[in-house]
Design a protein around this motif. Structure first.
Motif, PDB file in Angstrom:
ATOM      1  N   ASP A  44      40.873  49.402  29.934  1.00  0.00           N
ATOM      2  CA  ASP A  44      41.269  50.218  30.406  1.00  0.00           C
ATOM      3  C   ASP A  44      40.105  50.803  31.298  1.00  0.00           C
ATOM      4  O   ASP A  44      39.291  51.744  31.216  1.00  0.00           O
ATOM      5  N   ALA A  45      40.942  51.094  32.812  1.00  0.00           N
ATOM      6  CA  ALA A  45      39.041  51.637  33.630  1.00  0.00           C
ATOM      7  C   ALA A  45      39.220  53.124  33.185  1.00  0.00           C
ATOM      8  O   ALA A  45      37.867  53.868  33.579  1.00  0.00           O
ATOM      9  N   THR A  46      40.505  53.416  33.012  1.00  0.00           N
ATOM     10  CA  THR A  46      40.945  54.955  32.645  1.00  0.00           C
ATOM     11  C   THR A  46      39.419  55.306  31.545  1.00  0.00           C
ATOM     12  O   THR A  46      39.176  56.694  31.538  1.00  0.00           O
ATOM     13  N   ILE A  47      40.095  54.851  30.419  1.00  0.00           N
ATOM     14  CA  ILE A  47      38.471  55.379  28.997  1.00  0.00           C
ATOM     15  C   ILE A  47      37.294  54.341  29.564  1.00  0.00           C
ATOM     16  O   ILE A  47      36.281  55.368  29.640  1.00  0.00           O
ATOM     17  N   VAL A  48      37.167  54.093  30.228  1.00  0.00           N
ATOM     18  CA  VAL A  48      35.985  52.940  30.478  1.00  0.00           C
ATOM     19  C   VAL A  48      35.011  53.436  31.631  1.00  0.00           C
ATOM     20  O   VAL A  48      33.594  52.785  31.597  1.00  0.00           O
TER      21      VAL A  48
ATOM     22  N   ARG B 294      28.966  47.353  20.128  1.00  0.00           N
ATOM     23  CA  ARG B 294      28.073  46.393  20.347  1.00  0.00           C
ATOM     24  C   ARG B 294      28.841  45.068  20.056  1.00  0.00           C
ATOM     25  O   ARG B 294      27.715  43.862  20.321  1.00  0.00           O
ATOM     26  N   HIS B 295      29.900  44.686  20.080  1.00  0.00           N
ATOM     27  CA  HIS B 295      30.900  43.468  20.067  1.00  0.00           C
ATOM     28  C   HIS B 295      31.175  43.413  21.655  1.00  0.00           C
ATOM     29  O   HIS B 295      32.401  44.662  21.435  1.00  0.00           O
ATOM     30  N   PHE B 296      32.066  42.518  21.942  1.00  0.00           N
ATOM     31  CA  PHE B 296      33.117  42.310  22.762  1.00  0.00           C
ATOM     32  C   PHE B 296      33.303  43.104  24.100  1.00  0.00           C
ATOM     33  O   PHE B 296      32.118  43.269  24.870  1.00  0.00           O
ATOM     34  N   ASN B 297      34.034  43.726  24.051  1.00  0.00           N
ATOM     35  CA  ASN B 297      34.314  44.612  25.512  1.00  0.00           C
ATOM     36  C   ASN B 297      33.465  45.832  25.375  1.00  0.00           C
ATOM     37  O   ASN B 297      33.357  46.354  26.206  1.00  0.00           O
ATOM     38  N   ALA B 298      33.312  46.409  23.790  1.00  0.00           N
ATOM     39  CA  ALA B 298      32.673  47.898  24.033  1.00  0.00           C
ATOM     40  C   ALA B 298      30.916  46.970  24.250  1.00  0.00           C
ATOM     41  O   ALA B 298      30.154  47.987  25.074  1.00  0.00           O
ATOM     42  N   ALA B 299      30.230  45.994  24.205  1.00  0.00           N
ATOM     43  CA  ALA B 299      28.629  45.781  24.181  1.00  0.00           C
ATOM     44  C   ALA B 299      28.969  45.111  25.219  1.00  0.00           C
ATOM     45  O   ALA B 299      27.934  45.640  26.316  1.00  0.00           O
ATOM     46  N   ALA B 300      30.073  44.959  26.788  1.00  0.00           N
ATOM     47  CA  ALA B 300      30.260  44.578  27.967  1.00  0.00           C
ATOM     48  C   ALA B 300      30.118  45.717  29.031  1.00  0.00           C
ATOM     49  O   ALA B 300      29.410  45.582  29.576  1.00  0.00           O
TER      50      ALA B 300
END
Length: 324
Positions: free
Chosen positions: A309-313, A15-21
């Motif tokens: 980290d792109a391997t996660i995202v 819901r927030h920060f890089n997670a929301a992005a």
């Protein structure tokens, strides 16, 4: 599309920060496709060795990727993983390795990529003996192809099927070859196969002209973009930084400014996954708005950056797009 448990988890918790992005970027990608847009995905780093193919191959098969730009390393390393996976060596304690231990890995035939060692003999050499025949056949006939086209010939010939060590559905290169998706491979020469090709040219066994060049890739991309940018346009989904993204994104200002084709539309969606920090002169860490000043993105282009980290995202965004 009904979303599965991974997508539901992302929407509920991120819901927030890089997670929301991440969620915003995924929804933007989905909207772009639903409105008839096409998408370029660019692969930098060592995403193939990170086994992105597990999700990316399905993205390709599902028709959610129209064109790819990648480094020569990513082009070949997906095939290396396909034919030599059981010979790879994981080194979870890679941060603690001494120079002597690194040298010992080299002597054992292992080339390390962070925590994963690629087995030179089983990976590079297994491909080399087959790809050389394809290069040589073209050379003898005076034919010329792009680096990815030679790799497609290799995969579609079936000569390496007996060497497959993973489920072939997890190879994004195989998925791309079967759909004949165009791939742009800027700077291919600095890859292992590029080095090997150069060595044959130095020995006089192959001609340099047998391999089409980066300039020809830019010319090909120009034609492809012109043919595919009508309507909603072409989006740009960039994994990592470097030449895999820098090279293809420049095709728009090149056409508009250098060819003076004033009807060329800007990229119509942009997302970059990168942990490169924004700093003076760092293009990989530049915020998307900087690209407006270079004639790549419009004022209203949907723009996203996920600083992680792109391997996660990347697999999470792909999971959302696939409805997993």
């Amino acid at each position: 599309m009904n979303k599965g448990p991974v997508s539901q988890f992302i929407q509920h918790h991120y819901r927030h920060f890089n997670a929301a992005a991440l969620v915003d970027a995924a929804k933007g990608y989905e909207t772009h496709l639903l409105e008839g847009g096409k998408m370029m995905v660019t692969l930098a780093g060592a995403m193939s060795t990170a086994e992105l193919g597990i999700s990316f191959a399905e993205m390709i098969r599902a028709g959610k990727v129209d064109i790819i730009s990648c480094t020569g390393a990513n082009l070949e390393e997906d095939i290396m993983n396909l034919v030599a996976h059981t010979h790879y060596k994981r080194v979870p304690h890679y941060r603690d390795l001494s120079p002597k231990e690194e040298w010992e890995l080299l002597e054992q035939g292992f080339n390390r990529v962070t925590d994963t060692c690629i087995p030179e003999e089983e990976a590079f050499r297994r491909i080399q003996k087959h790809i050389y025949k394809i290069w040589k056949d073209a050379d003898d006939k005076g034919e010329r192809y792009f680096p990815h086209e030679y790799m497609y010939k290799l995969l579609l010939s079936g000569v390496m099927k007996e060497n497959y060590e993973i489920d072939p559905k997890n190879s994004w290169m195989l998925a791309a070859a079967e759909k004949n998706i165009p791939i742009i491979v800027p700077g291919w020469e600095d890859s292992t196969m590029g080095n090997i090709f150069a060595s044959y040219c130095i020995k006089g066994e192959l001609k340099t002209a047998t391999m089409k060049s980066g300039i020809e890739y830019m010319m090909f991309l120009t034609e492809w973009y012109r043919a595919n940018s009508a309507g909603k346009g072409v989006g740009f989904f960039q994994i990592g930084g470097g030449i895999a993204g820098d090279f293809p994104i420049c095709v728009v200002p090149m056409m508009y400014q250098d060819l003076e084709w004033k009807d060329v539309p800007f990229w119509s969606y942009f997302c970059q996954i990168s942990d490169s920090t924004t700093s003076y002169g760092s293009y990989s860490g530049a915020v998307p708005n900087e690209k407006i000043t270079w004639g790549k993105l419009d004022i209203d282009t949907p723009k996203f950056i996920v600083e992680s980290d792109a391997t996660i995202v990347a697999p999470l965004i792909f999971a959302y797009l696939l409805g997993w």
